[in-house]
Design a protein around this motif. Structure first.
Motif, mmCIF file in Angstrom:
data_model
loop_
_atom_site.group_PDB
_atom_site.id
_atom_site.type_symbol
_atom_site.label_atom_id
_atom_site.label_comp_id
_atom_site.label_asym_id
_atom_site.label_seq_id
_atom_site.Cartn_x
_atom_site.Cartn_y
_atom_site.Cartn_z
ATOM 1 N N LEU A 123 -12.078 -16.470 24.135
ATOM 2 C CA LEU A 123 -11.613 -17.627 24.881
ATOM 3 C C LEU A 123 -11.896 -18.955 24.171
ATOM 4 O O LEU A 123 -11.413 -20.001 24.638
ATOM 5 C CB LEU A 123 -12.288 -17.650 26.272
ATOM 6 N N THR A 124 -12.686 -18.922 23.083
ATOM 7 C CA THR A 124 -13.030 -20.174 22.385
ATOM 8 C C THR A 124 -12.022 -20.465 21.280
ATOM 9 O O THR A 124 -11.507 -19.567 20.612
ATOM 10 C CB THR A 124 -14.427 -20.085 21.790
ATOM 11 N N SER A 125 -11.771 -21.770 21.106
ATOM 12 C CA SER A 125 -10.892 -22.196 20.009
ATOM 13 C C SER A 125 -11.695 -22.604 18.757
ATOM 14 O O SER A 125 -11.151 -22.662 17.659
ATOM 15 C CB SER A 125 -10.039 -23.392 20.460
ATOM 16 N N GLY A 126 -12.930 -22.893 18.973
ATOM 17 C CA GLY A 126 -13.790 -23.258 17.835
ATOM 18 C C GLY A 126 -15.206 -23.528 18.304
ATOM 19 O O GLY A 126 -15.443 -23.790 19.483
ATOM 20 N N VAL A 127 -16.170 -23.476 17.318
ATOM 21 C CA VAL A 127 -17.577 -23.676 17.617
ATOM 22 C C VAL A 127 -18.125 -24.713 16.601
ATOM 23 O O VAL A 127 -17.798 -24.658 15.405
ATOM 24 C CB VAL A 127 -18.375 -22.378 17.512
ATOM 25 N N ALA A 128 -18.962 -25.640 17.097
ATOM 26 C CA ALA A 128 -19.553 -26.668 16.218
ATOM 27 C C ALA A 128 -20.991 -26.929 16.661
ATOM 28 O O ALA A 128 -21.321 -26.757 17.845
ATOM 29 C CB ALA A 128 -18.742 -27.953 16.258
ATOM 30 N N TYR A 129 -21.813 -27.358 15.635
ATOM 31 C CA TYR A 129 -23.227 -27.632 15.951
ATOM 32 C C TYR A 129 -23.527 -29.070 15.536
ATOM 33 O O TYR A 129 -23.239 -29.483 14.407
ATOM 34 C CB TYR A 129 -24.151 -26.678 15.224
ATOM 35 N N ALA A 130 -24.090 -29.828 16.514
ATOM 36 C CA ALA A 130 -24.486 -31.221 16.273
ATOM 37 C C ALA A 130 -26.003 -31.287 16.346
ATOM 38 O O ALA A 130 -26.597 -30.841 17.332
ATOM 39 C CB ALA A 130 -23.854 -32.154 17.285
ATOM 40 N N VAL A 131 -26.598 -31.869 15.288
ATOM 41 C CA VAL A 131 -28.038 -31.946 15.222
ATOM 42 C C VAL A 131 -28.516 -33.249 15.856
ATOM 43 O O VAL A 131 -27.780 -34.241 15.889
ATOM 44 C CB VAL A 131 -28.513 -31.857 13.756
ATOM 45 N N ARG A 132 -29.756 -33.260 16.377
ATOM 46 C CA ARG A 132 -30.323 -34.451 16.981
ATOM 47 C C ARG A 132 -30.957 -35.286 15.860
ATOM 48 O O ARG A 132 -31.844 -34.824 15.140
ATOM 49 C CB ARG A 132 -31.361 -34.081 18.034
ATOM 50 N N LEU B 30 -26.541 -34.884 27.320
ATOM 51 C CA LEU B 30 -27.797 -35.183 27.972
ATOM 52 C C LEU B 30 -28.078 -34.187 29.098
ATOM 53 O O LEU B 30 -29.235 -33.767 29.283
ATOM 54 C CB LEU B 30 -27.783 -36.618 28.505
ATOM 55 N N ARG B 31 -27.047 -33.786 29.898
ATOM 56 C CA ARG B 31 -27.242 -32.804 30.976
ATOM 57 C C ARG B 31 -27.615 -31.454 30.407
ATOM 58 O O ARG B 31 -28.408 -30.711 30.990
ATOM 59 C CB ARG B 31 -25.970 -32.667 31.821
ATOM 60 N N ALA B 32 -27.013 -31.089 29.301
ATOM 61 C CA ALA B 32 -27.282 -29.785 28.697
ATOM 62 C C ALA B 32 -28.720 -29.652 28.262
ATOM 63 O O ALA B 32 -29.390 -28.644 28.504
ATOM 64 C CB ALA B 32 -26.341 -29.551 27.530
ATOM 65 N N ARG B 33 -29.302 -30.715 27.524
ATOM 66 C CA ARG B 33 -30.678 -30.624 27.052
ATOM 67 C C ARG B 33 -31.680 -30.749 28.194
ATOM 68 O O ARG B 33 -32.788 -30.263 28.090
ATOM 69 C CB ARG B 33 -30.949 -31.657 25.975
ATOM 70 N N ARG B 34 -31.261 -31.460 29.285
ATOM 71 C CA ARG B 34 -32.186 -31.601 30.411
ATOM 72 C C ARG B 34 -32.269 -30.318 31.229
ATOM 73 O O ARG B 34 -33.317 -29.931 31.713
ATOM 74 C CB ARG B 34 -31.740 -32.762 31.285
ATOM 75 N N LEU C 287 -17.943 -26.424 26.028
ATOM 76 C CA LEU C 287 -19.147 -25.848 26.600
ATOM 77 C C LEU C 287 -20.306 -26.190 25.649
ATOM 78 O O LEU C 287 -20.260 -25.854 24.464
ATOM 79 C CB LEU C 287 -19.006 -24.336 26.740
ATOM 80 N N THR C 288 -21.290 -26.868 26.190
ATOM 81 C CA THR C 288 -22.390 -27.356 25.349
ATOM 82 C C THR C 288 -23.691 -26.683 25.747
ATOM 83 O O THR C 288 -24.020 -26.628 26.958
ATOM 84 C CB THR C 288 -22.537 -28.876 25.503
ATOM 85 N N PHE C 289 -24.450 -26.175 24.717
ATOM 86 C CA PHE C 289 -25.794 -25.614 24.897
ATOM 87 C C PHE C 289 -26.780 -26.430 24.028
ATOM 88 O O PHE C 289 -26.473 -26.765 22.868
ATOM 89 C CB PHE C 289 -25.850 -24.161 24.474
ATOM 90 N N ALA C 290 -27.919 -26.751 24.567
ATOM 91 C CA ALA C 290 -28.969 -27.427 23.786
ATOM 92 C C ALA C 290 -29.755 -26.405 22.973
ATOM 93 O O ALA C 290 -30.042 -25.304 23.476
ATOM 94 C CB ALA C 290 -29.924 -28.196 24.705
ATOM 95 N N VAL C 291 -30.076 -26.799 21.726
ATOM 96 C CA VAL C 291 -30.842 -25.928 20.839
ATOM 97 C C VAL C 291 -32.267 -26.476 20.817
ATOM 98 O O VAL C 291 -32.494 -27.648 20.438
ATOM 99 C CB VAL C 291 -30.249 -25.896 19.422
ATOM 100 N N TYR C 292 -33.189 -25.643 21.296
ATOM 101 C CA TYR C 292 -34.585 -26.070 21.408
ATOM 102 C C TYR C 292 -35.441 -25.456 20.305
ATOM 103 O O TYR C 292 -35.033 -24.490 19.639
ATOM 104 C CB TYR C 292 -35.154 -25.660 22.770
ATOM 105 N N GLN D 103 -37.798 -33.415 24.745
ATOM 106 C CA GLN D 103 -38.640 -33.586 23.578
ATOM 107 C C GLN D 103 -38.474 -32.437 22.600
ATOM 108 O O GLN D 103 -38.597 -32.628 21.369
ATOM 109 C CB GLN D 103 -40.117 -33.703 24.009
ATOM 110 N N ALA D 104 -38.189 -31.236 23.167
ATOM 111 C CA ALA D 104 -38.097 -30.058 22.294
ATOM 112 C C ALA D 104 -36.700 -29.825 21.767
ATOM 113 O O ALA D 104 -36.445 -28.825 21.077
ATOM 114 C CB ALA D 104 -38.563 -28.815 23.061
ATOM 115 N N THR D 105 -35.758 -30.707 22.042
ATOM 116 C CA THR D 105 -34.376 -30.506 21.627
ATOM 117 C C THR D 105 -34.229 -30.787 20.150
ATOM 118 O O THR D 105 -34.656 -31.835 19.645
ATOM 119 C CB THR D 105 -33.449 -31.429 22.420
#
Length: 1009
Positions: A179-188, A249-253, A275-280, A295-297
């Motif tokens: 169901l996904t068209s693509g995946v990307a990772y954004a670093v903090r 912000l909602r995802a990491r919280r 669809l966004t997931f936070a990487v801890y 803090q752990a994001t």
């Protein structure tokens, strides 16, 4: 049938049962009260007041039942009320079932709609469930990738993942994320680390909307890894967009997957979501607080979902004949839902909503489904409702037709009852008319014939006597015609009944022979009767009607026969069936006169008696006779034979002019035969003759234990002098049939008979012969040879010559003696009858009664001795009838008193009186004969009661203990009902007009000893 008719029928049945019970109870109770069975009990328990109360209660119950029945017929049973109620019921029936059919249609349509809803809900829920399941699979895989990045990128130094490795990995595992068209990772990246990060990556962090360098802010979320398909997002700051920033912000919280609102994708311009997931960091506990998660994001992993493509693929997998329209909405804002897939173009107003749960509690999604096409017409509901309505209307029509039919039948029944009453009234009027016509015609005819009979007793010359006889014959013919017309009328009205009296069949046939003997002698036609020895002497039945049948048949034969013979034969039915001799005896070559005849067996071939294999089974006390009347007359043409028994029909129009008659004699005979439980038929051959045959059932008069009144018929064969018994006679006749008839009549006198066919055979006789009877045919043929035979008669008589008699058919051979040689020859004219034959033999033999009285004439001396000095009252309003009756009775010494009114008769017959009998006319003015007889019987009963109780002395009543004067009805009314009324009112006998003197004598002689 409606409830009113059922209720009415129940009332009728209940009323009948109630009346039956009441009648039984009343009969039993009244019998008990009358017989005194409860006399003492009534006095003790009821008393007078109790008895009155009992009868009063009984009257109340009976009157209540009558009123109840009357109310039904007046209010419910009336035709007007029934029709009014029935119309209302039919109208209510139609309206009710119309509403019922509408309800059935609505109910079945609702069921169809509900079923359609259920189908839509099932299909929509299935699609929503599959979409949600596949989305969860993709979401879990992205979540797993976030853990992978946390482990191999942030947990390794140096990082084990770079852009190329991420792109190849995401490309190879794309099948796990359909169901996904693509995946990307954004670093903090913090602001303090930006410069170093940009130098390390070799590119500047850019804004998402215009791709310019991102302005200064606390932290950044640039995309460092991206699937090749979305590689264009590398270096873009995910926190530069307002909605994207909130989702990150909602995802990491929250630590869960977070969805963005639908938006247009950059390249495809199709609606999609991220669809966004936070990487801890790896050491983050599972129950960390939101601040600890912030803090752990380390970064943010996002998956792009092309919603339109996703849903289309899903629908292609679930293709169905009955397709539906699917719409997916983001309903996070209920006021302004965002359409993620589909269109609202549908003609069906039916919609089903299935809720979607993609794991983000903040975002709400729905799948709304509709059918592509309009719902079809509910034909099943339509046909069912219409069918129910049609059936109800048909049932109503059937009930309506049934009630109308019942109403018509009731109307017809009422009409039939009215017609029945009218027919009964007309029948009574017809009977009264017949009685009146009979009386009015017979009264003057009685006077005419009576006066003619009295005139014949005076001194008349030959011419005058001939005139009187002619007038008397014409009068009797008129009376016979009247009798036939009245008989036909009684047959049509069903009032013809048979008597049951004892009679002598042979004597009756002798009387009929006497009636036609003159005509047969005038024509030269031989007339004969033969009765089988097996037929009993006395029978029980109606001799008058039997005589009428024979008279009609023989009258027709005499009328249409000019030569040859007429013979009447009587046998038992079983005798004819069992005896071949009887069946073949009267063939065309062996007949009475030698003329050919019609085979009489053809006349009974259609009889039911002979239809059961030629067998008959009579009852023990019944006598089944078969009577045939055979003639050698003109015969009946074949075209006229079917209408022989039709009333007033004759062979041709010239018959009535030539021979006379009305054409109803055979019709009456057929009816009389039917009343005698018999059948009648005939066979006729033109120019040869006719044979009529009928059967009749009688009872045996010799073995019946019942007492029947005996009809007084003259039969001198029963009073023949004993001197004839035991004598022997020789009959000379070449024809077997004719000799058998002669033997039958001679043997009735107790004489032994020997038959020879030639005079030579007579000379060889060895037995003593007292008389020789020679047939006219033999005498004319062998006249010369018979002289020798007569001279040798002494040899047959052994010294005493026998008497010689000649049987002759010619009227010219009158009764007397003819001398031939030394022997006296006595001529006996045919037809042979026992009385005439006995008288002729007695006179010639010089024994017994020397006279030769006419057949059917009673000895004057015995009647005079019987009536001499008897005082007889004759009551008639007609002076002519008075003269006839009085003259007839006075002729033999009776003392006759006449009265013209019923009141006068009552005065004359009030005891004590000196009258021995009374002849009472029925139809008289002021008081008829019925009422006069009733009053006379009442007076006699009163006198007898007073004598019995001692109120009157026997001396004052001339020593008579029981007064009962014989009263005989004397009327011209011959209707059977009149006869019955005569017996009911107390009369002792019945004499119809016109009557002959002998009728009066025979009736009166029943009461005189």
């Amino acid at each position: 049938m409606n409830l009113l008719h059922v209720f009415g029928f129940g009332l009728k049945v209940g009323h009948l049962v109630w009346m039956l019970c009441c009648w039984i109870a009343s009969t039993i109770s009244m019998n008990w009260f009358i017989n005194g069975g409860f006399k003492d009990l009534k006095g003790v328990l009821l008393g007078d007041s109790g008895s009155k109360m009992w009868f009063k209660c009984w009257d109340e119950i009976s009157s209540f039942s009558f009123r109840m029945h009357h109310q039904y017929y007046q209010y419910i049973g009336s035709k007007r009320v029934c029709k009014s109620w029935w119309r209302k019921l039919i109208f209510s029936w139609i309206i009710g079932w119309t509403l019922a059919s509408v309800w059935i249609f609505c109910y079945m349509s609702t069921l169809a709609t509900e079923k359609r809803k259920e189908t839509l809900a099932s299909m929509c829920d299935e699609r929503a469930r599959m979409l949600q399941d596949q989305f969860n699979v993709s979401m879990n895989h992205i979540h797993a990738m976030s853990i992978l990045i946390s482990t191999f990128h942030h947990g390794k130094t140096p990082s084990a993942i770079d852009q190329r490795t991420f792109a190849r990995y995401t490309e190879r595992t794309a099948f796990e994320r359909p169901l996904t068209s693509g995946v990307a990772y954004a670093v903090r990246v913090l602001h303090s680390e930006r410069e170093q990060f940009e130098r390390q990556q070799g590119w500047t962090i850019k804004r998402m909307n215009n791709l310019e360098p991102s302005p200064i802010q606390e932290e950044y979320a640039p995309v460092i890894f991206a699937q090749d398909i979305v590689s264009h997002v590398v270096s873009l700051d995910m926190l530069s967009g307002k909605e994207d920033r909130q989702n990150v912000l909602r995802a990491r919280r929250s630590g869960k997957g977070v969805l963005t609102a639908p938006f247009r994708l950059l390249k495809t311009n199709r609606l999609g979501v991220i669809l966004t997931f936070a990487v801890y960091k790896r050491d983050l506990s599972s129950n960390a607080t939101p601040n600890e998660r912030i803090q752990a994001t380390d970064g943010y992993l996002g998956g792009v979902f092309d919603i339109e493509s996703l849903v289309e693929k899903l629908l292609q997998q679930l293709s169905s004949k009955q397709t539906i329209l699917v719409n997916v909405f983001d309903t996070s804002n209920q006021s302004y839902p965002i359409s993620m897939y589909g269109s609202n173009a549908s003609n069906d107003g039916l919609e089903h909503v299935s809720h979607l749960n993609f794991g983000d509690p903040f975002r709400k999604h729905e799948m709304r489904c509709r059918f592509k096409q309009k719902p079809p017409w509910p034909w099943f509901a339509i046909t069912t409702s219409i069918g129910v309505l049609v059936i109800a209307l048909l049932v109503g029509h059937i009930f309506h037709a049934t009630v109308n039919r019942i109403a018509r039948v009731e109307d017809d029944c009422h009409k039939m009852m009215e017609l029945k009453k009218q027919a009964e009234t007309a029948d009574v009027a017809k009977s009264q008319f017949l009685a009146t016509v009979s009386h009015e015609i017979r009264t003057p005819m009685n006077g005419v014939l009576g006066m003619l009979d009295m005139l014949m007793d005076t001194v008349l010359d030959v011419t005058q006597l001939d005139y009187v006889r002619t007038a008397q014959a014409s009068g009797k013919a008129l009376v016979a015609l009247i009798n036939e017309v009245l008989d036909q009328a009684k047959i049509e009205s069903g009032k013809l009944e048979l008597e049951e009296v004892q009679f002598d069949l042979r004597a009756i046939l002798d009387d009929v022979l006497s009636l036609f003997s003159g005509k047969s002698q005038d024509k030269g036609v031989e007339l004969a009767v033969y009765i089988s020895d097996r037929v009993p002497e006395m029978l029980i039945g109606d001799p008058g009607r039997f005589r009428q049948i024979i008279t009609n048949l023989m009258g027709n034969s005499i009328k249409f026969t000019e030569k040859g013979h007429i013979i009447v034969t009587v046998h038992l039915v079983e005798e004819v069936i069992d005896s071949i001799e009887v069946e073949t005896e009267y063939s065309s070559k062996n007949t009475l006169s030698g003329f050919p005849v019609a085979d009489r067996r053809q006349s009974w071939k259609a009889f039911r008696t002979f239809g059961q294999e030629g067998s008959v089974h009579p009852s023990s006390d019944s006598i089944n006779l078969i009577v045939s009347v055979e003639d050698t007359g003109e015969g009946i043409p074949p075209e006229a034979q079917p209408r022989v028994f039709t009333p007033f029909m004759q062979v041709g129009p010239s018959i009535s002019r030539t021979h006379g008659g009305t054409g109803i004699g055979l019709s009456i005979s057929k009816c009389l035969v039917g009343l005698m439980k018999g059948e009648i038929g005939f066979v006729s051959i033109p120019k040869v003759g006719s044979t009529f045959t009928f059967t009749a059932v009688f009872a045996s008069g010799s073995s019946s234990p019942k007492e029947f009144k005996s009809q007084q018929i003259n039969s001198q064969s029963n009073t023949v002098s004993s001197e004839l018994h035991g004598m022997r006679a020789l009959v000379m006749d070449p024809r077997p049939v004719r000799s058998k008839v002669s033997t039958y009549h001679i043997q009735r006198l107790g004489i032994h008979v020997e038959v020879v066919s030639h005079w030579k055979q007579g000379l060889s006789m060895n037995n003593v012969i007292h008389m020789v009877l020679i047939e006219q045919e033999v005498w004319d043929r062998d006249l010369n040879s018979l002289g020798l035979f007569i001279n040798n008669l002494e040899k047959i008589g052994h010294g005493t010559p026998p008497k010689v008699f000649l049987f002759s058919n010619s009227i010219n051979s009158s009764r007397g003696n003819t001398t031939t040689g030394s022997c006296d020859l006595t001529i006996i004219s045919k037809p042979l009858r026992a009385s005439m034959l006995a008288a002729s033999l007695q006179r010639a033999m010089g024994i017994g009664n020397k006279g030769n009285p006419r057949n059917a004439e009673l000895p004057s001396l015995s009647l005079r001795n019987l009536l001499l000095g008897r005082k007889i009252l004759i009551v008639d309003d007609n002076n002519v009838n008075l003269k006839v009756a009085a003259g007839a009775l006075r002729k033999y010494g009776a003392d006759v008193i006449s009265a013209t009114r019923g009141i006068a008769a009552i005065e004359l017959l009030t005891p004590p009186h000196q009258f021995d009998a009374c002849f009472m006319d029925i139809q008289m003015p002021e008081m008829d004969g019925f009422e006069a007889t009733r009053r006379i019987r009442n007076v006699e009963q009163n006198i007898n009661n007073r004598i019995q109780f001692g109120e009157l002395s026997i001396d004052a009543c001339k020593n008579v203990l029981n007064w009962h004067v014989p009263i005989l009805a004397m009327t011209a009314d011959v209707i059977q009902a009149t006869h019955e009324e005569c017996l009911r009112c107390g009369m002792d006998g019945y004499v119809s007009k016109p009557f002959e003197a002998e009728q009066l004598y025979l009736e009166v002689s029943r009461f005189f000893q």
